[in-house]
Design an enzyme around this catalytic site. Structure first.
Site, PDB file in Angstrom:
ATOM      1  CG  ASN A 102      26.543  16.115  89.289  1.00 43.70           C
ATOM      2  OD1 ASN A 102      27.612  16.338  89.858  1.00 43.70           O
ATOM      3  ND2 ASN A 102      25.642  17.046  89.081  1.00 43.70           N
ATOM      4  NE  ARG A 138      25.857  19.757  99.899  1.00 43.14           N
ATOM      5  CZ  ARG A 138      25.044  18.725  99.870  1.00 43.14           C
ATOM      6  NH1 ARG A 138      25.037  17.977  98.816  1.00 43.14           N
ATOM      7  NH2 ARG A 138      24.278  18.419 100.880  1.00 43.14           N
ATOM      8  CB  CYS A 186      27.473  24.770  99.197  1.00 40.23           C
ATOM      9  SG  CYS A 186      26.073  24.561  98.121  1.00 40.23           S
ATOM     10  NE  ARG A 243      23.534  21.251  97.554  1.00 41.67           N
ATOM     11  CZ  ARG A 243      24.418  21.019  96.588  1.00 41.67           C
ATOM     12  NH1 ARG A 243      25.397  21.867  96.387  1.00 41.67           N
ATOM     13  NH2 ARG A 243      24.343  19.926  95.848  1.00 41.67           N
ATOM     14  CB  VAL A 265      22.870  14.814 104.425  1.00 36.40           C
ATOM     15  CG1 VAL A 265      23.719  15.430 103.320  1.00 36.40           C
ATOM     16  CG2 VAL A 265      23.499  15.065 105.796  1.00 36.40           C
ATOM     17  CG  ASP A 266      16.711  16.100 106.076  1.00 38.23           C
ATOM     18  OD1 ASP A 266      17.365  16.770 105.254  1.00 38.23           O
ATOM     19  OD2 ASP A 266      15.488  15.936 105.973  1.00 38.23           O
ATOM     20  CD  GLN A 267      14.205  13.463 103.410  1.00 38.42           C
ATOM     21  OE1 GLN A 267      13.565  12.451 103.080  1.00 38.42           O
ATOM     22  NE2 GLN A 267      13.837  14.245 104.395  1.00 38.42           N
ATOM     23  CG  ASP A 311      22.863  20.979  88.343  1.00 38.07           C
ATOM     24  OD1 ASP A 311      23.313  19.830  88.416  1.00 38.07           O
ATOM     25  OD2 ASP A 311      22.530  21.645  89.337  1.00 38.07           O
ATOM     26  NE  ARG A 333      33.346  22.033  93.619  1.00 37.37           N
ATOM     27  CZ  ARG A 333      32.669  21.958  94.763  1.00 37.37           C
ATOM     28  NH1 ARG A 333      32.502  23.030  95.502  1.00 37.37           N
ATOM     29  NH2 ARG A 333      32.159  20.821  95.158  1.00 37.37           N
TER      30      ARG A 333
HETATM   31  C1  EPZ Z   1      22.706  16.774  93.157  1.00 41.58           C
HETATM   32  O1  EPZ Z   1      22.903  17.431  94.387  1.00 41.58           O
HETATM   33  C2  EPZ Z   1      23.750  17.340  92.217  1.00 41.58           C
HETATM   34  N1  EPZ Z   1      25.088  17.023  92.730  1.00 41.58           N
HETATM   35  C3  EPZ Z   1      23.575  18.846  92.091  1.00 41.58           C
HETATM   36  O2  EPZ Z   1      24.524  19.301  91.138  1.00 41.58           O
HETATM   37  C4  EPZ Z   1      22.172  19.127  91.567  1.00 41.58           C
HETATM   38  O3  EPZ Z   1      21.973  20.511  91.519  1.00 41.58           O
HETATM   39  C5  EPZ Z   1      21.133  18.486  92.495  1.00 41.58           C
HETATM   40  O4  EPZ Z   1      21.404  17.067  92.632  1.00 41.58           O
HETATM   41  C6  EPZ Z   1      19.713  18.644  91.965  1.00 41.58           C
HETATM   42  O5  EPZ Z   1      19.621  18.074  90.696  1.00 41.58           O
HETATM   43  C7  EPZ Z   1      25.574  15.767  92.542  1.00 41.58           C
HETATM   44  O6  EPZ Z   1      24.924  14.900  91.979  1.00 41.58           O
HETATM   45  C8  EPZ Z   1      26.956  15.508  93.069  1.00 41.58           C
HETATM   46  P1  EPZ Z   1      19.376  16.930  96.065  1.00 41.58           P
HETATM   47  P2  EPZ Z   1      22.155  16.873  95.702  1.00 41.58           P
HETATM   48  O7  EPZ Z   1      19.658  16.059  97.239  1.00 41.58           O
HETATM   49  O8  EPZ Z   1      21.947  15.418  95.594  1.00 41.58           O
HETATM   50  C9  EPZ Z   1      16.941  19.044  99.545  1.00 41.58           C
HETATM   51  C10 EPZ Z   1      26.141  20.712  90.261  1.00 41.58           C
HETATM   52  O9  EPZ Z   1      26.018  21.878  89.895  1.00 41.58           O
HETATM   53  N2  EPZ Z   1      17.432  17.943 100.394  1.00 41.58           N
HETATM   54  O10 EPZ Z   1      18.708  16.338  94.884  1.00 41.58           O
HETATM   55  O11 EPZ Z   1      22.861  17.407  96.885  1.00 41.58           O
HETATM   56  C11 EPZ Z   1      18.067  19.928  99.048  1.00 41.58           C
HETATM   57  O12 EPZ Z   1      18.366  20.924 100.002  1.00 41.58           O
HETATM   58  C12 EPZ Z   1      25.517  20.250  91.548  1.00 41.58           C
HETATM   59  O13 EPZ Z   1      26.721  19.805  89.605  1.00 41.58           O
HETATM   60  C13 EPZ Z   1      17.062  17.907 101.729  1.00 41.58           C
HETATM   61  O14 EPZ Z   1      16.338  18.769 102.222  1.00 41.58           O
HETATM   62  O15 EPZ Z   1      20.754  17.584  95.587  1.00 41.58           O
HETATM   63  C14 EPZ Z   1      17.489  20.500  97.783  1.00 41.58           C
HETATM   64  O16 EPZ Z   1      16.657  21.599  98.106  1.00 41.58           O
HETATM   65  C15 EPZ Z   1      24.983  21.423  92.343  1.00 41.58           C
HETATM   66  N3  EPZ Z   1      17.513  16.879 102.497  1.00 41.58           N
HETATM   67  C16 EPZ Z   1      16.644  19.361  97.237  1.00 41.58           C
HETATM   68  O17 EPZ Z   1      16.396  18.488  98.357  1.00 41.58           O
HETATM   69  C17 EPZ Z   1      18.313  15.886 102.001  1.00 41.58           C
HETATM   70  O18 EPZ Z   1      18.689  14.960 102.748  1.00 41.58           O
HETATM   71  C18 EPZ Z   1      17.315  18.550  96.130  1.00 41.58           C
HETATM   72  O19 EPZ Z   1      18.603  18.209  96.581  1.00 41.58           O
HETATM   73  C19 EPZ Z   1      18.678  15.949 100.627  1.00 41.58           C
HETATM   74  C20 EPZ Z   1      18.219  16.982  99.854  1.00 41.58           C
END
Ligand code: EPZ
Length: 418
Positions: free
Chosen positions: A23, A93, A117, A122, A124-126, A305, A397
């Site tokens: 990551n 993603r 997934c 998940r 990406v609105d933010q 994780d 992965r």
């Molecule tokens: C990163 O995912 C990691 N992936 C994930 O690891 C990890 O579980 C996650 O961060 C949390 O630590 C990578 O770094 C490639 P988030 P990410 O955006 O960035 C919500 C693994 O097992 N959200 O921090 O996609 C989202 O739905 C993977 O290695 C929105 O609503 O996670 C979640 O509930 C799995 N809108 C929360 O925020 C957005 O635009 C945190 O998601 C973005 C996120």
């Protein structure tokens, strides 16, 4: 599809090296798009997600050279397309991480929406709202994020929740924007810090990385750099859970214990004896683990994780534990599979109640996502008899040669290639 065959009951003993962090490597590879110079990377793990990212970048015309010893060089001096196609993005993603760099350097990007997934919707609105705040004209068209900006303009951007890749995308967009950008409510994960360190080596002006407020002064151009990807704290934590479940005494090399505080203290609470140096961890376990409660949280809290892996330990622990998953809405896909191995777990919304059993019994189980796969392997190491873990492409992965490393530690595990 490959499977793993595990015969439980062998304690783990010996020493292994932990790979570079998936990551951290994923955003770092995408950061190569920010300059025409070469980025030389070391300690890049050999994982399917890394291969997918290199394929995506190559399809864009980026020169990606991978040598044998986990070194990768990225040169984006002849980018031919600014599009990330659905065929690749749907498999990973994290491809969304090309959006910020493409927009920052080329003023244009067309990136397929990742879709959900197994662990959650998940969105990406933010990412989209943040780039719009930086002046991008950004919209969703036919399943793609289509973004344009003559030059991004620095702004104060506060995300509604802490988002790791959201922070990374916005940081990579801001480094070439005009003026100052402040990311508030930023993610503090070590992988975000590692990306920031690379960007600074490339000439970016970033302060506050590792805190929830990152300040970026935009520059006109970035140059090449060399960087060693930070250690994978989740892989390391997974092996600590493994020795907790199987028993024995192991040493993990090439780790960063100072990024693993929450995991280490929780596993010590479970009864694992853990000693740390600057880049190594010694962990020993005799007898049955104690049941431990956990609430997943953003860094520096207990990582989501690591939730599935800890649950495998709690499944055989002495006592009842309560696990609360606060980050993702559907990250309990491993529970039904652990129950097939004899675990006693009840789910109520985001909460799992795990009543420890004295023994799990081997069975055929199915991996559903990356960390669920690790959880099932850990449970198989402790289960009586033979466990077959199917669909381990999920495991591949995010874990480099996991069965090889476990065999080095004395586990009775082999890959069945179909
Ligand atoms: C990163 O995912 C990691 N992936 C994930 O690891 C990890 O579980 C996650 O961060 C949390 O630590 C990578 O770094 C490639 P988030 P990410 O955006 O960035 C919500 C693994 O097992 N959200 O921090 O996609 C989202 O739905 C993977 O290695 C929105 O609503 O996670 C979640 O509930 C799995 N809108 C929360 O925020 C957005 O635009 C945190 O998601 C973005 C996120």
């Amino acid at each position: 599809m490959d499977k793993l065959r595990i015969t439980g009951g062998s304690p783990l003993n010996g020493e292994i090296s932990i790979s570079g962090a998936k990551n951290a490597a994923l955003p770092i590879l995408c950061a190569g798009l920010l300059t025409a110079d070469t980025i030389s990377l070391s300690n890049v793990p050999k994982l399917n997600d890394i291969a997918t990212t290199l394929k995506l970048l190559s399809q864009m015309g980026v020169r990606c050279d991978r040598s044998q010893d986990n070194a990768v060089s990225i040169t984006a001096d002849q980018v031919t397309t600014l599009e990330a196609p659905y065929e690749l993005v749907k498999t990973m993603r994290a491809s969304i991480l090309v959006l910020g760099p493409l927009l920052a350097r080329f003023g244009e990007a067309r990136v397929s929406l990742p879709g959900g997934c197994a662990i959650g919707q998940r969105p990406v609105d933010q990412h989209i709202q943040g780039l719009a705040a930086l002046g991008a004209d950004i919209k969703i068209e036919h399943g793609f994020v289509v973004a344009r900006a003559k030059r991004l303009k620095g702004a104060v951007v506060r995300t509604d929740m802490v988002t790791v890749t959201g922070t990374e995308n916005l940081m990579m967009a801001a480094v070439l924007a005009e003026g100052q950008t402040v990311l508030e409510n930023a993610a503090r994960e070590p992988e975000v810090v590692d990306l920031a360190e690379l960007l600074i080596k490339m000439g970016a002006k970033i302060k506050g990385h590792g805190t929830d407020r990152i300040v970026i002064e935009g520059v006109d151009k970035l140059h090449g750099a060399s960087h060693r990807v930070c250690p994978d704290r989740i892989e390391a934590g997974s092996f600590l859970c493994a020795v907790g479940a199987a028993g024995g005494s192991i040493v993990l090399r090439d780790v960063a214990p100072d990024t693993m505080g929450a995991t280490i203290s929780k596993l010590q609470e479970a009864g694992i004896k853990i000693e740390c140096g600057s880049d190594w961890i010694k962990a020993g376990m005799t007898g049955r683990p104690r049941a431990v409660d956990v609430r997943t949280q953003e860094y520096p809290g207990f990582a989501t994780d690591m939730q599935a892996q800890l649950m495998a330990l709690d499944a055989i622990a002495d006592g009842t534990s309560v696990i609360v998953e606060t980050i993702f809405e559907n990250r309990y896909m491993h529970v039904q599979e652990l129950i097939r191995l004899g675990a006693n777990i009840d789910i109520d919304g985001h909460t799992a109640v795990v009543r420890g059993v004295t023994r799990l019994s081997g069975a055929t189980v199915m991996a559903t996502d990356l960390r669920a796969s690790a959880s099932l392997v850990i449970a198989g190491l402790a289960a009586e008899g033979e466990t077959i873990v199917e669909r381990i492409y999920h495991l591949d992965r995010g874990y480099e040669k996991m069965e090889h490393k476990l065999r080095l530690l004395g586990a009775n595990i082999e890959r069945i290639t179909s």
